[in-house]
Structures are given as structure tokens and as C-alpha cells.
Design a protein around this motif. Structure first.
Motif, short mmCIF file in Angstrom:
data_model
loop_
_atom_site.label_atom_id
_atom_site.label_comp_id
_atom_site.label_asym_id
_atom_site.label_seq_id
_atom_site.Cartn_x
_atom_site.Cartn_y
_atom_site.Cartn_z
N ILE A 170 1.84 -34.81 60.28
CA ILE A 170 3.00 -34.06 60.75
C ILE A 170 2.77 -33.66 62.19
O ILE A 170 1.78 -33.00 62.51
CB ILE A 170 3.24 -32.80 59.89
N GLU A 171 3.66 -34.10 63.06
CA GLU A 171 3.63 -33.70 64.47
C GLU A 171 4.75 -32.71 64.69
O GLU A 171 5.91 -33.00 64.40
CB GLU A 171 3.86 -34.91 65.37
N ALA A 172 4.38 -31.52 65.18
CA ALA A 172 5.37 -30.46 65.40
C ALA A 172 4.91 -29.61 66.58
O ALA A 172 3.71 -29.54 66.87
CB ALA A 172 5.52 -29.60 64.15
N PRO A 173 5.85 -28.97 67.25
CA PRO A 173 5.47 -28.07 68.34
C PRO A 173 4.55 -26.95 67.82
O PRO A 173 4.59 -26.59 66.64
CB PRO A 173 6.81 -27.48 68.80
N GLU A 174 3.73 -26.40 68.71
CA GLU A 174 2.78 -25.37 68.31
C GLU A 174 3.44 -24.12 67.75
O GLU A 174 2.84 -23.40 66.95
CB GLU A 174 1.89 -24.99 69.49
N ASP A 175 4.69 -23.85 68.12
CA ASP A 175 5.36 -22.65 67.62
C ASP A 175 5.97 -22.83 66.23
O ASP A 175 6.54 -21.91 65.67
CB ASP A 175 6.43 -22.16 68.61
N ILE A 176 5.84 -24.02 65.65
CA ILE A 176 6.32 -24.30 64.30
C ILE A 176 5.13 -24.25 63.35
O ILE A 176 4.16 -24.99 63.52
CB ILE A 176 6.99 -25.70 64.20
N SER A 177 5.18 -23.40 62.34
CA SER A 177 4.11 -23.32 61.34
C SER A 177 4.35 -24.37 60.27
O SER A 177 5.48 -24.54 59.80
CB SER A 177 4.08 -21.93 60.70
N VAL A 178 3.29 -25.06 59.88
CA VAL A 178 3.37 -26.08 58.83
C VAL A 178 2.35 -25.70 57.76
O VAL A 178 1.17 -25.54 58.05
CB VAL A 178 3.06 -27.48 59.39
N TYR A 179 2.81 -25.50 56.53
CA TYR A 179 1.96 -25.11 55.42
C TYR A 179 2.15 -26.06 54.25
O TYR A 179 3.24 -26.58 54.04
CB TYR A 179 2.31 -23.71 54.91
N ARG A 180 1.08 -26.25 53.47
CA ARG A 180 1.24 -26.89 52.17
C ARG A 180 1.84 -25.83 51.25
O ARG A 180 1.53 -24.65 51.38
CB ARG A 180 -0.11 -27.32 51.60
N ASP A 181 2.68 -26.23 50.34
CA ASP A 181 3.35 -25.26 49.48
C ASP A 181 2.34 -24.42 48.70
O ASP A 181 2.47 -23.21 48.63
CB ASP A 181 4.31 -25.97 48.53
N ASN A 182 1.30 -25.04 48.10
CA ASN A 182 0.34 -24.26 47.33
C ASN A 182 -0.45 -23.29 48.22
O ASN A 182 -0.79 -22.21 47.79
CB ASN A 182 -0.60 -25.18 46.55
N ALA A 183 -0.69 -23.62 49.48
CA ALA A 183 -1.37 -22.71 50.39
C ALA A 183 -0.47 -21.53 50.74
O ALA A 183 -0.92 -20.39 50.85
CB ALA A 183 -1.82 -23.44 51.65
N ARG A 184 0.81 -21.78 50.92
CA ARG A 184 1.76 -20.71 51.24
C ARG A 184 1.89 -19.74 50.08
O ARG A 184 1.87 -18.52 50.25
CB ARG A 184 3.13 -21.30 51.60
N ILE A 185 1.99 -20.26 48.87
CA ILE A 185 2.12 -19.42 47.68
C ILE A 185 0.87 -18.56 47.51
O ILE A 185 0.96 -17.36 47.27
CB ILE A 185 2.38 -20.28 46.43
N GLN A 186 -0.31 -19.14 47.70
CA GLN A 186 -1.56 -18.39 47.57
C GLN A 186 -1.61 -17.29 48.64
O GLN A 186 -1.99 -16.17 48.36
CB GLN A 186 -2.76 -19.31 47.72
N SER A 187 -1.21 -17.60 49.87
CA SER A 187 -1.22 -16.62 50.94
C SER A 187 -0.27 -15.47 50.63
O SER A 187 -0.59 -14.31 50.86
CB SER A 187 -0.82 -17.29 52.26
N ASP A 188 0.92 -15.79 50.10
CA ASP A 188 1.88 -14.76 49.73
C ASP A 188 1.31 -13.83 48.63
O ASP A 188 1.54 -12.63 48.66
CB ASP A 188 3.19 -15.38 49.25
N GLN A 189 0.59 -14.42 47.68
CA GLN A 189 0.04 -13.63 46.58
C GLN A 189 -1.08 -12.72 47.05
O GLN A 189 -1.28 -11.64 46.50
CB GLN A 189 -0.46 -14.55 45.46
N GLU A 190 -1.81 -13.14 48.09
CA GLU A 190 -2.92 -12.33 48.59
C GLU A 190 -2.43 -11.15 49.44
O GLU A 190 -3.15 -10.20 49.62
CB GLU A 190 -3.89 -13.20 49.40
N SER A 191 -1.21 -11.23 49.93
CA SER A 191 -0.67 -10.17 50.79
C SER A 191 -0.25 -8.96 49.99
O SER A 191 0.05 -8.95 48.88
CB SER A 191 0.55 -10.67 51.56
#
Length: 55
Positions: free
Chosen positions: A34-55
């Protein structure tokens, strides 16, 4: 949801500045780049869900 069939080295372009490239296919696993500008965050879905649960 867009469903698209791509072969290795073929790309999908999202907007003007995001490019998704199929890098490899082995069995039921697909590697993408995935090529995207630095200001665009790119997450794997399972990593995003885990991060949300840890918050």
C-alpha cells in the motif's frame, strides 16, 4: 464495497494518491503493498481492533 480480481503486480488506485499493489499470491494468502501519503494512517483490521480494545 468494491470487489476486484487482480493478478500479481496489478494495482488498484484509490483517489489520487493511494495505490494498492498485489505482490504475491500463495494458496489462500495474498500479499499486498500500500502506497499512501504519510498523513494517511493504514492499519490491518485486527491491529486496529486490538488497539481500540487496549484504549
Amino acid at each position: 464495497m468494491l470487489i476486484s480480481t487482480r493478478r500479481v503486480n496489478e494495482k488498484l488506485i484509490i483517489g489520487n494518491d493511494i495505490v494498492v499493489t498485489v505482490l504475491a499470491v500463495k494458496g489462500n494468502r495474498v500479499r499486498i503493498g500500500i502506497e499512501a501519503p504519510e498523513d494517511i494512517s493504514v492499519y490491518r483490521d485486527n491491529a486496529r481492533i486490538q488497539s481500540d480494545q487496549e484504549s
